[in-house]
Design a protein around this motif. Structure first.
Motif, PDB file in Angstrom:
ATOM      1  N   GLU A  92       3.596 -77.314 -22.254  1.00 31.28           N
ATOM      2  CA  GLU A  92       2.715 -76.660 -21.325  1.00 31.28           C
ATOM      3  C   GLU A  92       3.319 -75.866 -20.374  1.00 31.28           C
ATOM      4  OE1 GLU A  92      -0.242 -79.479 -19.555  1.00 31.28           O
ATOM      5  OE2 GLU A  92      -0.598 -80.323 -21.377  1.00 31.28           O
ATOM      6  N   LEU A  93       2.759 -74.516 -20.018  1.00 33.00           N
ATOM      7  CA  LEU A  93       3.307 -73.778 -19.036  1.00 33.00           C
ATOM      8  C   LEU A  93       3.008 -74.338 -17.779  1.00 33.00           C
ATOM      9  CD1 LEU A  93       4.740 -71.177 -18.798  1.00 33.00           C
ATOM     10  CD2 LEU A  93       2.621 -69.987 -18.666  1.00 33.00           C
ATOM     11  N   LEU A  94       3.888 -74.278 -16.686  1.00 35.60           N
ATOM     12  CA  LEU A  94       3.620 -75.071 -15.388  1.00 35.60           C
ATOM     13  C   LEU A  94       2.934 -74.349 -14.527  1.00 35.60           C
ATOM     14  CD1 LEU A  94       7.330 -76.363 -15.481  1.00 35.60           C
ATOM     15  CD2 LEU A  94       5.345 -77.746 -15.805  1.00 35.60           C
ATOM     16  N   PRO A  95       2.320 -75.095 -13.530  1.00 35.29           N
ATOM     17  CA  PRO A  95       1.711 -73.862 -12.355  1.00 35.29           C
ATOM     18  C   PRO A  95       2.844 -73.164 -11.690  1.00 35.29           C
ATOM     19  CG  PRO A  95       0.710 -76.299 -12.423  1.00 35.29           C
ATOM     20  CD  PRO A  95       2.119 -76.194 -13.303  1.00 35.29           C
ATOM     21  N   GLU A  96       2.355 -72.177 -11.163  1.00 35.51           N
ATOM     22  CA  GLU A  96       3.225 -71.302 -10.261  1.00 35.51           C
ATOM     23  C   GLU A  96       3.795 -72.102  -8.904  1.00 35.51           C
ATOM     24  OE1 GLU A  96       1.549 -67.535  -9.583  1.00 35.51           O
ATOM     25  OE2 GLU A  96       1.639 -66.826 -11.487  1.00 35.51           O
ATOM     26  N   ARG A  97       4.680 -71.845  -8.553  1.00 35.69           N
ATOM     27  CA  ARG A  97       5.433 -72.475  -7.421  1.00 35.69           C
ATOM     28  C   ARG A  97       5.349 -73.835  -7.205  1.00 35.69           C
ATOM     29  NH1 ARG A  97       1.967 -68.391  -5.834  1.00 35.69           N
ATOM     30  NH2 ARG A  97       2.829 -66.371  -4.898  1.00 35.69           N
ATOM     31  N   LYS A  98       5.530 -74.675  -8.524  1.00 37.53           N
ATOM     32  CA  LYS A  98       5.315 -76.049  -8.496  1.00 37.53           C
ATOM     33  C   LYS A  98       6.906 -76.648  -8.872  1.00 37.53           C
ATOM     34  CE  LYS A  98       3.440 -80.249  -8.717  1.00 37.53           C
ATOM     35  NZ  LYS A  98       3.036 -80.583  -7.374  1.00 37.53           N
ATOM     36  N   PHE A  99       7.443 -75.932  -9.649  1.00 35.56           N
ATOM     37  CA  PHE A  99       8.890 -76.423 -10.095  1.00 35.56           C
ATOM     38  C   PHE A  99      10.046 -75.559  -9.688  1.00 35.56           C
ATOM     39  CE2 PHE A  99       6.192 -79.427 -12.233  1.00 35.56           C
ATOM     40  CZ  PHE A  99       6.902 -80.570 -12.417  1.00 35.56           C
ATOM     41  N   LEU A 100      10.958 -76.005  -9.002  1.00 33.76           N
ATOM     42  CA  LEU A 100      12.281 -75.119  -9.075  1.00 33.76           C
ATOM     43  C   LEU A 100      13.115 -75.513 -10.036  1.00 33.76           C
ATOM     44  CD1 LEU A 100      12.645 -75.940  -5.033  1.00 33.76           C
ATOM     45  CD2 LEU A 100      12.269 -73.562  -6.069  1.00 33.76           C
ATOM     46  N   VAL A 101      13.912 -74.505 -10.635  1.00 31.44           N
ATOM     47  CA  VAL A 101      14.898 -74.898 -11.678  1.00 31.44           C
ATOM     48  C   VAL A 101      16.313 -74.485 -11.197  1.00 31.44           C
ATOM     49  CG1 VAL A 101      15.389 -74.620 -14.131  1.00 31.44           C
ATOM     50  CG2 VAL A 101      13.231 -74.394 -13.398  1.00 31.44           C
TER      51      VAL A 101
ATOM     52  N   VAL B 180      18.654 -71.799  -4.933  1.00 37.15           N
ATOM     53  CA  VAL B 180      17.392 -72.543  -5.306  1.00 37.15           C
ATOM     54  C   VAL B 180      16.471 -72.835  -3.789  1.00 37.15           C
ATOM     55  CG1 VAL B 180      16.542 -74.871  -5.785  1.00 37.15           C
ATOM     56  CG2 VAL B 180      18.322 -73.898  -7.136  1.00 37.15           C
ATOM     57  N   MET B 181      17.593 -73.032  -2.844  1.00 35.94           N
ATOM     58  CA  MET B 181      16.880 -73.256  -1.491  1.00 35.94           C
ATOM     59  C   MET B 181      15.996 -72.057  -0.840  1.00 35.94           C
ATOM     60  SD  MET B 181      17.110 -76.484  -0.770  1.00 35.94           S
ATOM     61  CE  MET B 181      16.541 -76.500   0.895  1.00 35.94           C
ATOM     62  N   ASN B 182      17.020 -70.777  -1.311  1.00 43.84           N
ATOM     63  CA  ASN B 182      16.274 -69.532  -0.947  1.00 43.84           C
ATOM     64  C   ASN B 182      15.111 -69.173  -1.680  1.00 43.84           C
ATOM     65  OD1 ASN B 182      17.768 -68.696   1.409  1.00 43.84           O
ATOM     66  ND2 ASN B 182      19.541 -68.185  -0.276  1.00 43.84           N
ATOM     67  N   LYS B 183      14.969 -69.627  -2.802  1.00 40.25           N
ATOM     68  CA  LYS B 183      13.694 -69.678  -3.662  1.00 40.25           C
ATOM     69  C   LYS B 183      12.653 -70.220  -2.991  1.00 40.25           C
ATOM     70  CE  LYS B 183      11.595 -68.265  -7.708  1.00 40.25           C
ATOM     71  NZ  LYS B 183      11.441 -66.871  -7.946  1.00 40.25           N
ATOM     72  N   LEU B 184      12.712 -71.644  -2.553  1.00 38.04           N
ATOM     73  CA  LEU B 184      11.920 -72.589  -2.046  1.00 38.04           C
ATOM     74  C   LEU B 184      11.294 -71.793  -0.606  1.00 38.04           C
ATOM     75  CD1 LEU B 184      10.289 -75.108  -1.553  1.00 38.04           C
ATOM     76  CD2 LEU B 184      12.622 -75.708  -0.214  1.00 38.04           C
ATOM     77  N   ILE B 185      12.618 -71.203   0.197  1.00 40.13           N
ATOM     78  CA  ILE B 185      11.874 -70.314   1.378  1.00 40.13           C
ATOM     79  C   ILE B 185      10.863 -69.260   0.956  1.00 40.13           C
ATOM     80  CG2 ILE B 185      12.747 -68.988   3.020  1.00 40.13           C
ATOM     81  CD1 ILE B 185      15.289 -70.872   3.207  1.00 40.13           C
ATOM     82  N   GLY B 186      11.300 -68.523  -0.132  1.00 39.34           N
ATOM     83  CA  GLY B 186      10.532 -67.529  -0.499  1.00 39.34           C
ATOM     84  C   GLY B 186       9.092 -67.796  -0.796  1.00 39.34           C
TER      85      GLY B 186
END
Length: 326
Positions: free
Chosen positions: A99-108, A249-255
């Motif tokens: 299943e495709l995951l919801p947006e902004r729910k999972f960092l990889v 990864v952390m900068n993706k979270l901040i974004g």
């Protein structure tokens, strides 16, 4: 792998280092301080040995903001990538496509991924055969030590002795191995046989050492027995690469935090991991500035030795009096 992880975890994290902290920067910094950042960094670093690591963000509302309450590493076996390199969840209803995951729910977090291989390049895959042969080397070395590292006791009984006599002799020999004491009949004899073949043992030890070196090269970039300056540089470069993975990864979270709360694409705060040496260098520069303002003069050689400048990097353009006046 502990050395690599410790090298990253020992660094201090900061938001917008060296910049004037804006209101948004202070807000993001406050949000991250409410999280267990050290544990999150450890979870991100699991991508290094295994190739990739999904991390689920648990969002919550805090006043007028939407913030992460926690970030949890999930088992890699739960996920797969589709033809467009998008992360998907292996659900029972949609296996094997997921299943495709919801947006902004999972960092990889990914270690050296590519378009052909979004699963990344796991470091431990390079250790598989060295670890396998090392294990076999230990097994054969222990077997060799059991066979030839100890003396053999050979018991001799008269020809034609009944089986119960032979078994009794075996029990006596086993007791001698443990206690070095036995009682046997006068017409029996015991012979001690010692076998030494260091060449075979050395071959097993050489195999084990070679496998250890290969594992060290795969994880740290050099043979762990070495200690040259070049080897330390290689190790530090590898740790720097791991730190950049964490920063991405952390900068993706901040974004995502900025998108959910401020809905604009203005300059976003930046997460960075700071080496201890960088902190020491900044402290040294502040001390030198204070001493300069007090009237001390430093030579060109001092700046080259302390800060690593080259001769052509330094040009004196102001006198010490002008520096002091400022």
């Amino acid at each position: 792998m502990r050395v690599r992880k410790a090298g990253v975890r020992s660094r201090r994290w900061e938001i917008d280092r060296g910049k004037t902290k804006t209101k948004r920067t202070r807000e993001v910094e406050r949000i991250l301080k409410d999280l267990d950042v050290r544990r999150i960094i450890s979870s991100i670093l699991k991508a290094v040995p295994f190739g990739f690591q999904p991390l689920e963000i648990l969002w919550q509302r805090a006043g007028s903001l939407i913030v992460p309450s926690d970030i949890v590493a999930r088992p890699r076996t739960w996920f797969l990538f589709d033809a467009d390199n998008r992360l998907r969840f292996r659900s029972k209803l949609n296996d094997p496509v997921g299943e495709l995951l919801p947006e902004r729910k999972f960092l990889v977090a990914q270690h050296e991924p590519s378009y052909e291989n979004p699963y990344g390049d796991p470091v431990l895959s390079s250790c598989f055969w060295p670890a396998t042969f090392k294990k076999a080397g230990f097994k054969f070395l222990i077997t060799f030590a059991e066979k030839y590292g100890m003396t053999w006791l050979i018991g001799k009984v008269p020809h034609g002795s009944p089986q119960e006599i032979v078994e009794a002799m075996i029990e006596n020999l086993e007791a001698m191995v443990q206690d070095a004491i036995a009682v046997i009949q006068e017409n029996y004899s015991v012979e001690v046989l010692s076998v030494q073949d260091d060449g075979i043992a050395e071959s097993y030890l050489a195999l084990i050492k070679k496998c250890q070196a290969d594992i060290s090269i795969a994880t740290l970039g050099y043979d762990f027995d070495g200690g040259s300056k070049l080897q330390r540089i290689v190790k530090n470069n590898i740790i720097d690469s791991d730190a950049r993975t964490v920063e991405e990864v952390m900068n993706k979270l901040i974004g995502w935090i900025c998108e959910l709360n401020w809905c604009d694409h203005a300059a976003r705060p930046s997460f960075s991991l700071i080496k201890q040496q960088d902190d020491i260098g900044l402290l040294q520069a502040r001390v030198d500035l204070i001493l300069t303002k007090l009237g001390m003069k430093f030579t060109k050689k001092y700046f080259m030795r302390t800060y690593g400048f080259e001769t052509d990097d330094i040009e004196c353009v102001r006198s010490s009096s002008s520096i002091i006046s400022q």
